[in-house]
Write a protein that holds these residues in place. Structure first.
Motif, PDB file in Angstrom:
ATOM      1  N   GLN A  38      28.453  -9.059 -28.107  1.00 50.80           N
ATOM      2  CA  GLN A  38      28.690 -10.475 -27.827  1.00 50.80           C
ATOM      3  C   GLN A  38      28.400 -11.320 -29.062  1.00 50.80           C
ATOM      4  O   GLN A  38      29.168 -12.221 -29.402  1.00 50.80           O
ATOM      5  CB  GLN A  38      27.840 -10.941 -26.639  1.00 50.80           C
ATOM      6  CG  GLN A  38      28.310 -10.396 -25.320  1.00 50.80           C
ATOM      7  CD  GLN A  38      27.351 -10.712 -24.176  1.00 50.80           C
ATOM      8  OE1 GLN A  38      26.237 -11.197 -24.380  1.00 50.80           O
ATOM      9  NE2 GLN A  38      27.786 -10.406 -22.966  1.00 50.80           N
ATOM     10  N   GLN A  53      42.570 -12.371 -28.538  1.00 52.06           N
ATOM     11  CA  GLN A  53      41.617 -11.365 -28.104  1.00 52.06           C
ATOM     12  C   GLN A  53      41.860 -10.009 -28.768  1.00 52.06           C
ATOM     13  O   GLN A  53      40.918  -9.319 -29.158  1.00 52.06           O
ATOM     14  CB  GLN A  53      41.710 -11.240 -26.570  1.00 52.06           C
ATOM     15  CG  GLN A  53      40.505 -10.661 -25.922  1.00 52.06           C
ATOM     16  CD  GLN A  53      40.495 -10.949 -24.435  1.00 52.06           C
ATOM     17  OE1 GLN A  53      40.281 -12.097 -24.039  1.00 52.06           O
ATOM     18  NE2 GLN A  53      40.705  -9.950 -23.621  1.00 52.06           N
ATOM     19  N   GLY A  68      37.672  -7.538 -23.399  1.00 46.99           N
ATOM     20  CA  GLY A  68      37.959  -8.413 -22.257  1.00 46.99           C
ATOM     21  C   GLY A  68      36.690  -8.801 -21.515  1.00 46.99           C
ATOM     22  O   GLY A  68      36.475  -9.976 -21.204  1.00 46.99           O
ATOM     23  N   GLY A  69      35.832  -7.824 -21.255  1.00 47.86           N
ATOM     24  CA  GLY A  69      34.566  -8.107 -20.578  1.00 47.86           C
ATOM     25  C   GLY A  69      33.635  -8.964 -21.418  1.00 47.86           C
ATOM     26  O   GLY A  69      32.963  -9.868 -20.901  1.00 47.86           O
ATOM     27  N   ILE A  71      34.487 -11.180 -23.708  1.00 52.23           N
ATOM     28  CA  ILE A  71      34.981 -12.561 -23.716  1.00 52.23           C
ATOM     29  C   ILE A  71      34.775 -13.227 -22.365  1.00 52.23           C
ATOM     30  O   ILE A  71      34.401 -14.410 -22.295  1.00 52.23           O
ATOM     31  CB  ILE A  71      36.468 -12.618 -24.148  1.00 52.23           C
ATOM     32  CG1 ILE A  71      36.606 -12.158 -25.597  1.00 52.23           C
ATOM     33  CG2 ILE A  71      37.050 -14.020 -23.971  1.00 52.23           C
ATOM     34  CD1 ILE A  71      35.760 -12.940 -26.599  1.00 52.23           C
ATOM     35  N   ASP A  72      34.990 -12.487 -21.280  1.00 55.04           N
ATOM     36  CA  ASP A  72      34.738 -13.061 -19.949  1.00 55.04           C
ATOM     37  C   ASP A  72      33.294 -13.541 -19.833  1.00 55.04           C
ATOM     38  O   ASP A  72      33.030 -14.641 -19.330  1.00 55.04           O
ATOM     39  CB  ASP A  72      35.022 -12.031 -18.850  1.00 55.04           C
ATOM     40  CG  ASP A  72      36.497 -11.766 -18.646  1.00 55.04           C
ATOM     41  OD1 ASP A  72      37.340 -12.550 -19.153  1.00 55.04           O
ATOM     42  OD2 ASP A  72      36.822 -10.749 -17.976  1.00 55.04           O
ATOM     43  N   ARG A  73      32.338 -12.718 -20.296  1.00 57.99           N
ATOM     44  CA  ARG A  73      30.926 -13.097 -20.194  1.00 57.99           C
ATOM     45  C   ARG A  73      30.593 -14.284 -21.107  1.00 57.99           C
ATOM     46  O   ARG A  73      29.836 -15.179 -20.724  1.00 57.99           O
ATOM     47  CB  ARG A  73      30.030 -11.894 -20.485  1.00 57.99           C
ATOM     48  CG  ARG A  73      30.017 -10.893 -19.312  1.00 57.99           C
ATOM     49  CD  ARG A  73      29.063  -9.738 -19.513  1.00 57.99           C
ATOM     50  NE  ARG A  73      29.558  -8.710 -20.412  1.00 57.99           N
ATOM     51  CZ  ARG A  73      30.521  -7.834 -20.129  1.00 57.99           C
ATOM     52  NH1 ARG A  73      31.106  -7.858 -18.948  1.00 57.99           N
ATOM     53  NH2 ARG A  73      30.892  -6.923 -21.000  1.00 57.99           N
ATOM     54  N   ALA A  75      32.685 -16.612 -22.097  1.00 59.73           N
ATOM     55  CA  ALA A  75      33.319 -17.797 -21.504  1.00 59.73           C
ATOM     56  C   ALA A  75      32.494 -18.297 -20.317  1.00 59.73           C
ATOM     57  O   ALA A  75      32.300 -19.514 -20.154  1.00 59.73           O
ATOM     58  CB  ALA A  75      34.747 -17.480 -21.084  1.00 59.73           C
ATOM     59  N   ALA A  76      31.988 -17.371 -19.500  1.00 60.24           N
ATOM     60  CA  ALA A  76      31.171 -17.755 -18.347  1.00 60.24           C
ATOM     61  C   ALA A  76      29.876 -18.457 -18.787  1.00 60.24           C
ATOM     62  O   ALA A  76      29.363 -19.320 -18.074  1.00 60.24           O
ATOM     63  CB  ALA A  76      30.837 -16.526 -17.500  1.00 60.24           C
ATOM     64  N   ARG A  82      39.061 -20.501 -24.121  1.00 60.85           N
ATOM     65  CA  ARG A  82      40.355 -19.823 -24.259  1.00 60.85           C
ATOM     66  C   ARG A  82      41.460 -20.830 -23.967  1.00 60.85           C
ATOM     67  O   ARG A  82      41.327 -21.644 -23.059  1.00 60.85           O
ATOM     68  CB  ARG A  82      40.470 -18.684 -23.237  1.00 60.85           C
ATOM     69  CG  ARG A  82      39.490 -17.589 -23.429  1.00 60.85           C
ATOM     70  CD  ARG A  82      39.710 -16.523 -22.394  1.00 60.85           C
ATOM     71  NE  ARG A  82      38.774 -16.721 -21.302  1.00 60.85           N
ATOM     72  CZ  ARG A  82      38.342 -15.771 -20.503  1.00 60.85           C
ATOM     73  NH1 ARG A  82      38.781 -14.542 -20.635  1.00 60.85           N
ATOM     74  NH2 ARG A  82      37.486 -16.016 -19.553  1.00 60.85           N
ATOM     75  N   LYS A  92      46.067 -15.471 -25.534  1.00 58.02           N
ATOM     76  CA  LYS A  92      45.117 -16.573 -25.449  1.00 58.02           C
ATOM     77  C   LYS A  92      44.373 -16.688 -26.760  1.00 58.02           C
ATOM     78  O   LYS A  92      43.863 -15.701 -27.287  1.00 58.02           O
ATOM     79  CB  LYS A  92      44.140 -16.342 -24.302  1.00 58.02           C
ATOM     80  CG  LYS A  92      44.815 -16.448 -22.960  1.00 58.02           C
ATOM     81  CD  LYS A  92      43.822 -16.680 -21.862  1.00 58.02           C
ATOM     82  CE  LYS A  92      44.578 -17.001 -20.604  1.00 58.02           C
ATOM     83  NZ  LYS A  92      44.241 -16.199 -19.491  1.00 58.02           N
TER      84      LYS A  92
END
Length: 160
Positions: A38, A53, A68-69, A71-73, A75-76, A82, A92
């Protein structure tokens, strides 16, 4: 004593475990919920805002499902934004949020200290030698990785 304890592959795996443990403990002690991948993503996005990405995955040598995971974390946590690419609606573009920029600044000295801690016990010359040799091996065998490092293309100089 078993020969496994001196096998490069076994030692590299152990060193990776040790590095992750030191990194995790350092971040936890500072109240930061962040993994090494991260942080790598944040640091690269600071250098290359607006990349997609897939490009980010190549720049930090992560496979597509893993990035993907990551970036998801991020972003959260509100650290990465994005937006749909203007040139490719399927892609994106990624960029740090102001909070993401602040997090990189907060973490950078901690990450640098962690790197030194990983190599504690080695002299400065040994640390430089270890790093140079590890980098050389990674470069020589990059194409054998399931997620090879893909460096950005250098922009050519304009004609004189």
């Amino acid at each position: 004593m078993s020969a496994i304890y001196t096998m490069p592959g076994h030692l590299i795996r152990r060193l990776q475990q040790i590095s992750v443990s030191i990194f995790s403990e350092q971040m936890r002690s500072e109240g930061i919920d962040m993994t090494s991948p991260q942080f790598a993503a944040l640091a690269i996005l600071e250098e290359h805002p607006g990349i997609d990405q897939a490009t980010l995955a190549g720049l930090i040598a992560l496979d597509r499902p893993t990035i993907g995971g990551v970036i998801d974390r991020l972003a959260a946590k509100g650290l990465v934004a994005r937006k749909v690419s203007e040139t490719d609606r399927r892609a994106k573009q990624l960029a740090l949020t102001p909070e993401g920029t602040a997090m990189v600044a907060r973490m950078r000295p901690l990450v640098e200290a962690t790197q030194s801690k990983v190599l504690d016990g080695l002299s400065a010359d040994e640390q430089a030698q270890f790093t140079a040799l590890a980098e050389k091996i990674a470069r020589l065998h990059n194409d054998q990785s399931r997620a090879p490092l893909v460096m950005p293309k250098r922009k050519s100089a304009p004609p004189a």
